[in-house]
Design a protein around this motif. Structure first.
Motif, PDB file in Angstrom:
ATOM      1  N   ASP A   4       0.832  -1.349  -0.019  1.00 57.06           N
ATOM      2  CA  ASP A   4      -0.146  -0.326   0.114  1.00 57.06           C
ATOM      3  C   ASP A   4       1.017   1.370   0.440  1.00 57.06           C
ATOM      4  N   ARG A   5       0.015   2.658   0.047  1.00 62.06           N
ATOM      5  CA  ARG A   5       0.954   3.158  -0.043  1.00 62.06           C
ATOM      6  C   ARG A   5       1.325   4.063   0.692  1.00 62.06           C
ATOM      7  N   LYS A   6       1.106   3.688   2.081  1.00 62.33           N
ATOM      8  CA  LYS A   6       2.318   3.776   3.553  1.00 62.33           C
ATOM      9  C   LYS A   6       2.725   3.186   3.167  1.00 62.33           C
ATOM     10  N   CYS A   7       3.393   2.006   3.493  1.00 62.59           N
ATOM     11  CA  CYS A   7       4.309   1.234   3.208  1.00 62.59           C
ATOM     12  C   CYS A   7       5.733   1.868   2.242  1.00 62.59           C
ATOM     13  N   VAL A   8       4.851   2.615   0.969  1.00 61.64           N
ATOM     14  CA  VAL A   8       5.996   3.183   0.120  1.00 61.64           C
ATOM     15  C   VAL A   8       6.291   4.174   1.050  1.00 61.64           C
ATOM     16  N   GLU A   9       5.223   4.798   1.550  1.00 62.71           N
ATOM     17  CA  GLU A   9       6.000   6.426   2.003  1.00 62.71           C
ATOM     18  C   GLU A   9       7.254   5.996   3.049  1.00 62.71           C
ATOM     19  N   GLU A  10       6.622   5.394   4.519  1.00 62.90           N
ATOM     20  CA  GLU A  10       7.741   5.399   4.994  1.00 62.90           C
ATOM     21  C   GLU A  10       8.911   4.178   4.299  1.00 62.90           C
ATOM     22  N   VAL A  47       6.981  -2.024 -11.030  1.00 64.95           N
ATOM     23  CA  VAL A  47       6.489  -0.539 -11.328  1.00 64.95           C
ATOM     24  C   VAL A  47       6.171   0.316 -10.582  1.00 64.95           C
ATOM     25  N   ALA A  48       5.220  -0.446 -10.503  1.00 67.31           N
ATOM     26  CA  ALA A  48       3.703   0.463  -9.404  1.00 67.31           C
ATOM     27  C   ALA A  48       4.622   0.717  -8.700  1.00 67.31           C
ATOM     28  N   ASN A  49       5.079   0.218  -7.742  1.00 67.96           N
ATOM     29  CA  ASN A  49       5.882   0.700  -6.378  1.00 67.96           C
ATOM     30  C   ASN A  49       6.828   1.719  -6.790  1.00 67.96           C
ATOM     31  N   SER A  50       7.404   1.353  -7.294  1.00 64.87           N
ATOM     32  CA  SER A  50       8.864   2.705  -8.193  1.00 64.87           C
ATOM     33  C   SER A  50       8.270   3.503  -8.782  1.00 64.87           C
ATOM     34  N   TYR A  51       6.637   3.696  -9.309  1.00 66.82           N
ATOM     35  CA  TYR A  51       5.824   5.112  -9.692  1.00 66.82           C
ATOM     36  C   TYR A  51       5.685   5.584  -8.747  1.00 66.82           C
ATOM     37  N   LEU A  52       5.886   4.996  -7.592  1.00 68.13           N
ATOM     38  CA  LEU A  52       4.122   5.572  -6.388  1.00 68.13           C
ATOM     39  C   LEU A  52       5.832   5.694  -5.120  1.00 68.13           C
ATOM     40  N   PHE A  53       6.703   5.723  -5.981  1.00 63.68           N
ATOM     41  CA  PHE A  53       8.174   6.289  -5.054  1.00 63.68           C
ATOM     42  C   PHE A  53       8.918   7.053  -5.179  1.00 63.68           C
ATOM     43  N   THR A  54       8.741   7.329  -6.751  1.00 61.26           N
ATOM     44  CA  THR A  54       9.459   8.616  -7.425  1.00 61.26           C
ATOM     45  C   THR A  54       7.976   9.873  -7.116  1.00 61.26           C
TER      46      THR A  54
END
Length: 95
Positions: A4-10, A47-54
Motif C-alpha cells: 500500500d501507499r503508506k508502506c511506500v511512504e515509509e 513498476v507500480a511501487n517504483s512509480y509511487l516511490f518516485t
C-alpha cells in the motif's frame, strides 16, 4: 515489496533518512538489498511501487528543498540505469 501507499511512504522516508546518516560503503539501504541481480525481471508490482516511490520522493524533495540531482545520482549508483525509479526520475529531470 509494499502492498500500500503508506508502506511506500515509509520506504521513501527511510531512504531520505539514510542519506543523512553516515554509512560505510558496504552498508545498503533495504530498498536496494532486494534488487541485487541487475538482470532480474521487473514485474508490474515493482513498476507500480517504483512509480509511487518516485511520486512520493518528488513531493518530499520539493517540500524539503533537497537536491534532486544528488538524489538521482545516488539512486542511479545504487539501482543502476535500468531500474524504473531511475527511469522515472530521469524523465522528470529532462522535462
Amino acid at each position: 515489496m509494499c502492498e500500500d501507499r503508506k508502506c511506500v511512504e515509509e520506504v521513501v522516508d527511510d531512504y531520505l533518512k539514510s542519506l543523512l546518516r553516515p554509512q560505510s560503503t558496504n552498508e545498503k539501504f533495504k530498498l536496494f538489498q532486494d534488487n541485487e541481480e541487475e538482470d532480474e525481471e521487473i514485474d508490474e508490482k515493482t513498476v507500480a511501487n517504483s512509480y509511487l516511490f518516485t511520486e512520493i520522493l518528488i513531493k518530499r524533495i520539493l517540500n524539503a528543498d533537497l537536491d534532486l540531482d544528488f538524489i538521482f545520482e545516488d539512486l542511479k549508483s545504487k539501482l543502476g540505469n535500468s531500474h524504473p525509479i531511475v527511469i522515472f526520475l530521469k524523465e522528470l529531470l529532462e522535462e
